[in-house]
Design a protein around this motif. Sequence first.
Motif, PDB file in Angstrom:
ATOM      1  N   ARG A   1      -3.509  -0.731   7.580  1.00 58.88           N
ATOM      2  CA  ARG A   1      -4.448   1.161   7.613  1.00 58.88           C
ATOM      3  C   ARG A   1      -3.427   1.815   9.322  1.00 58.88           C
ATOM      4  O   ARG A   1      -2.867   1.036  10.183  1.00 58.88           O
ATOM      5  CB  ARG A   1      -5.449   1.219   8.401  1.00 58.88           C
TER       6      ARG A   1
ATOM      7  N   SER B   1      -5.183   0.853   0.404  1.00 60.71           N
ATOM      8  CA  SER B   1      -5.875  -0.518   0.055  1.00 60.71           C
ATOM      9  C   SER B   1      -5.693  -1.656   0.906  1.00 60.71           C
ATOM     10  O   SER B   1      -6.343  -2.453   1.112  1.00 60.71           O
ATOM     11  CB  SER B   1      -5.169  -1.087  -1.547  1.00 60.71           C
TER      12      SER B   1
ATOM     13  N   GLU C   1      -2.135  -0.089  -4.842  1.00 62.51           N
ATOM     14  CA  GLU C   1      -3.071   1.021  -4.170  1.00 62.51           C
ATOM     15  C   GLU C   1      -3.019   1.861  -3.423  1.00 62.51           C
ATOM     16  O   GLU C   1      -2.615   1.053  -1.938  1.00 62.51           O
ATOM     17  CB  GLU C   1      -4.536   0.412  -4.975  1.00 62.51           C
TER      18      GLU C   1
ATOM     19  N   THR D   1      -3.703  -3.485   0.996  1.00 59.68           N
ATOM     20  CA  THR D   1      -2.555  -4.003   0.304  1.00 59.68           C
ATOM     21  C   THR D   1      -1.175  -4.652   1.121  1.00 59.68           C
ATOM     22  O   THR D   1       0.512  -3.682   0.947  1.00 59.68           O
ATOM     23  CB  THR D   1      -1.830  -3.719  -1.519  1.00 59.68           C
TER      24      THR D   1
ATOM     25  N   ASP E   1       0.950  -0.775  -0.237  1.00 59.30           N
ATOM     26  CA  ASP E   1       0.168   0.146  -0.019  1.00 59.30           C
ATOM     27  C   ASP E   1       0.381   1.091   0.013  1.00 59.30           C
ATOM     28  O   ASP E   1       1.827   1.072   0.551  1.00 59.30           O
ATOM     29  CB  ASP E   1      -1.252   0.334   1.587  1.00 59.30           C
TER      30      ASP E   1
END
Length: 115
Positions: A113, A66, A63, A68, A29
């Motif tokens: 996050r 995201s 992204e 990811t 991310d």
Amino acid sequence: MQIEVFKSKIHRAKVTQAELHYVGSITLDEHLMEASGIIENEKVQIVNVNNGERFETYVIKGEKGSGTVCLNGPAARRVQVGDIIIVVSYGIMDYEEAKTFKPKIVFPDKNNRLA
């Protein structure tokens, strides 16, 4: 004298994907990359907390926002989705500069996050 030192890390991110049939690398991310100071194509060390595996690869930008964390290519065999990993980067710098250098450490939440 130049020495290699710990530059930054993403501490305890959760693997969201493992894609064996890919050229190789780790997709991260972009928020995690920016916060840690890790850039696209940078060499990183991956430490898998779940199984003790340690290996090196390079970073691909994922992204933004995201969450990811995807291991690609042969590295996908070293993780399982859901494993917790640490992504570590190193830098080469002057010995005197290294004495005062402060690495960046990022602590993502369970969804990769940042708070």
